[in-house]
Design a protein around this motif. Structure first.
Motif, PDB file in Angstrom:
ATOM      1  N   PHE A 179       0.843  -1.191   0.000  1.00  0.00           N
ATOM      2  CA  PHE A 179       0.000   0.000   0.000  1.00  0.00           C
ATOM      3  C   PHE A 179       0.881   1.244   0.000  1.00  0.00           C
ATOM      4  N   PHE A 180       0.586   2.164  -0.915  1.00  0.00           N
ATOM      5  CA  PHE A 180       1.281   3.450  -0.981  1.00  0.00           C
ATOM      6  C   PHE A 180       0.312   4.557  -0.593  1.00  0.00           C
ATOM      7  N   LYS A 181       0.712   5.373   0.363  1.00  0.00           N
ATOM      8  CA  LYS A 181      -0.074   6.562   0.693  1.00  0.00           C
ATOM      9  C   LYS A 181       0.348   7.663  -0.276  1.00  0.00           C
ATOM     10  N   ASP A 182      -0.649   8.355  -0.854  1.00  0.00           N
ATOM     11  CA  ASP A 182      -0.357   9.420  -1.811  1.00  0.00           C
ATOM     12  C   ASP A 182       0.507  10.501  -1.180  1.00  0.00           C
ATOM     13  N   ILE A 183       1.432  11.004  -1.965  1.00  0.00           N
ATOM     14  CA  ILE A 183       2.364  12.031  -1.511  1.00  0.00           C
ATOM     15  C   ILE A 183       1.839  13.391  -1.951  1.00  0.00           C
ATOM     16  N   PRO A 184       1.786  14.363  -1.048  1.00  0.00           N
ATOM     17  CA  PRO A 184       1.312  15.697  -1.422  1.00  0.00           C
ATOM     18  C   PRO A 184       2.166  16.311  -2.539  1.00  0.00           C
ATOM     19  N   GLU A 185       1.497  17.023  -3.434  1.00  0.00           N
ATOM     20  CA  GLU A 185       2.178  17.656  -4.579  1.00  0.00           C
ATOM     21  C   GLU A 185       3.363  18.512  -4.148  1.00  0.00           C
ATOM     22  N   ALA A 186       3.212  19.248  -3.075  1.00  0.00           N
ATOM     23  CA  ALA A 186       4.297  20.132  -2.621  1.00  0.00           C
ATOM     24  C   ALA A 186       5.563  19.335  -2.317  1.00  0.00           C
ATOM     25  N   GLN A 187       5.421  18.160  -1.747  1.00  0.00           N
ATOM     26  CA  GLN A 187       6.589  17.330  -1.451  1.00  0.00           C
ATOM     27  C   GLN A 187       7.193  16.735  -2.715  1.00  0.00           C
ATOM     28  N   LEU A 188       6.363  16.463  -3.705  1.00  0.00           N
ATOM     29  CA  LEU A 188       6.867  15.883  -4.949  1.00  0.00           C
ATOM     30  C   LEU A 188       7.748  16.863  -5.720  1.00  0.00           C
ATOM     31  N   LYS A 189       7.511  18.161  -5.550  1.00  0.00           N
ATOM     32  CA  LYS A 189       8.295  19.173  -6.259  1.00  0.00           C
ATOM     33  C   LYS A 189       9.740  19.214  -5.788  1.00  0.00           C
ATOM     34  N   ASP A 190       9.957  18.925  -4.524  1.00  0.00           N
ATOM     35  CA  ASP A 190      11.311  18.900  -3.967  1.00  0.00           C
ATOM     36  C   ASP A 190      11.394  17.718  -3.003  1.00  0.00           C
ATOM     37  N   PRO A 191      11.545  16.501  -3.547  1.00  0.00           N
ATOM     38  CA  PRO A 191      11.386  15.310  -2.722  1.00  0.00           C
ATOM     39  C   PRO A 191      12.476  15.054  -1.680  1.00  0.00           C
ATOM     40  N   GLY A 192      13.683  15.458  -1.930  1.00  0.00           N
ATOM     41  CA  GLY A 192      14.759  15.110  -1.016  1.00  0.00           C
ATOM     42  C   GLY A 192      15.136  13.640  -1.169  1.00  0.00           C
ATOM     43  N   PRO A 193      16.244  13.225  -0.555  1.00  0.00           N
ATOM     44  CA  PRO A 193      16.762  11.871  -0.787  1.00  0.00           C
ATOM     45  C   PRO A 193      15.852  10.742  -0.290  1.00  0.00           C
ATOM     46  N   SER A 194      15.215  10.901   0.860  1.00  0.00           N
ATOM     47  CA  SER A 194      14.373   9.835   1.400  1.00  0.00           C
ATOM     48  C   SER A 194      13.140   9.612   0.528  1.00  0.00           C
ATOM     49  N   LEU A 195      12.434  10.675   0.209  1.00  0.00           N
ATOM     50  CA  LEU A 195      11.242  10.564  -0.627  1.00  0.00           C
ATOM     51  C   LEU A 195      11.608  10.118  -2.043  1.00  0.00           C
ATOM     52  N   ALA A 196      12.761  10.534  -2.538  1.00  0.00           N
ATOM     53  CA  ALA A 196      13.198  10.100  -3.867  1.00  0.00           C
ATOM     54  C   ALA A 196      13.321   8.575  -3.920  1.00  0.00           C
ATOM     55  N   LYS A 197      13.768   7.954  -2.829  1.00  0.00           N
ATOM     56  CA  LYS A 197      13.872   6.492  -2.781  1.00  0.00           C
ATOM     57  C   LYS A 197      12.482   5.845  -2.793  1.00  0.00           C
ATOM     58  N   VAL A 198      11.522   6.477  -2.117  1.00  0.00           N
ATOM     59  CA  VAL A 198      10.143   5.965  -2.134  1.00  0.00           C
ATOM     60  C   VAL A 198       9.599   6.017  -3.557  1.00  0.00           C
TER      61      VAL A 198
END
Length: 184
Positions: free
Chosen positions: A106-125
């Motif tokens: 299960f993947f929880k949707d990521i807010p658009e604002a976070q997708l614009k600048d994901p950073g290393p942890s979110l980039a791995k997700v």
């Protein structure tokens, strides 16, 4: 398995398993046991290896992930960048060798604002999700709100329970059927 940030969903999963067991386990002849790191007994070992030992006892794997990849396991003996990754890969290997019956993700949707600048942890997700899509396995569900996760998770747990019930019924029927005589 889940990295941090999904505490509400983890609590919902426990509540759902308790509810489903109360309403179905007597009919199924089995109970669902939710195993998570919170239940892992302490020991003077690498924490992830203790969690992995619990995972190795499971028949099914359920993973949840959102906007955090997780914490790297103890240095020195892990090729993985997070405990979640190690658990997922371990479950995948066990599935390929029929030691785990299925994997639900299960993947929880990521807010658009976070997708614009994901950073290393979110980039791995995001990379992990993209790999699941390109490999077309495992099939996963996405959700935005906890109540959506609850619905998906309940359906998954009930499907597992019915699957196990039917398998046990089939095994019982096969055991009770008379065997053909053997001519010598």
């Amino acid at each position: 398995a889940s990295p941090g940030g999904l505490e509400a969903e983890r609590q919902a999963a426990k509540r759902i398993v308790d509810d489903v067991n109360q309403s179905h386990s007597e009919h199924w002849g089995c109970q669902i046991k939710l195993v998570g790191w919170e239940l892992t007994l302490p020991g003077n070992h690498r924490a992830q290896s203790l969690i992995n030992a619990d995972l190795d006892k499971c028949d099914y794997f359920v993973g949840m992930i959102w906007n955090h990849w997780g914490t790297k396991p103890a240095d020195g003996d892990s090729q993985y960048s997070s405990g979640f990754e190690e658990e997922f890969e371990r479950a995948s290997d066990r599935f390929e060798t029929s030691l785990i019956k299925d994997i639900a993700l299960f993947f929880k949707d990521i807010p658009e604002a976070q997708l614009k600048d994901p950073g290393p942890s979110l980039a791995k997700v995001i990379d992990f999700r993209d790999k699941c899509i390109s490999r077309r396995k495992p099939l996963f569900k996405t959700f935005t709100e906890t109540h959506q996760f609850e619905s998906f998770f309940r359906a998954t747990i009930e499907e597992i329970g019915w699957r196990e019930h039917k398998a046990a019924e089939k095994q019982t029927r096969e055991f009770l059927e008379p065997q053909q005589p053997i001519d010598l």
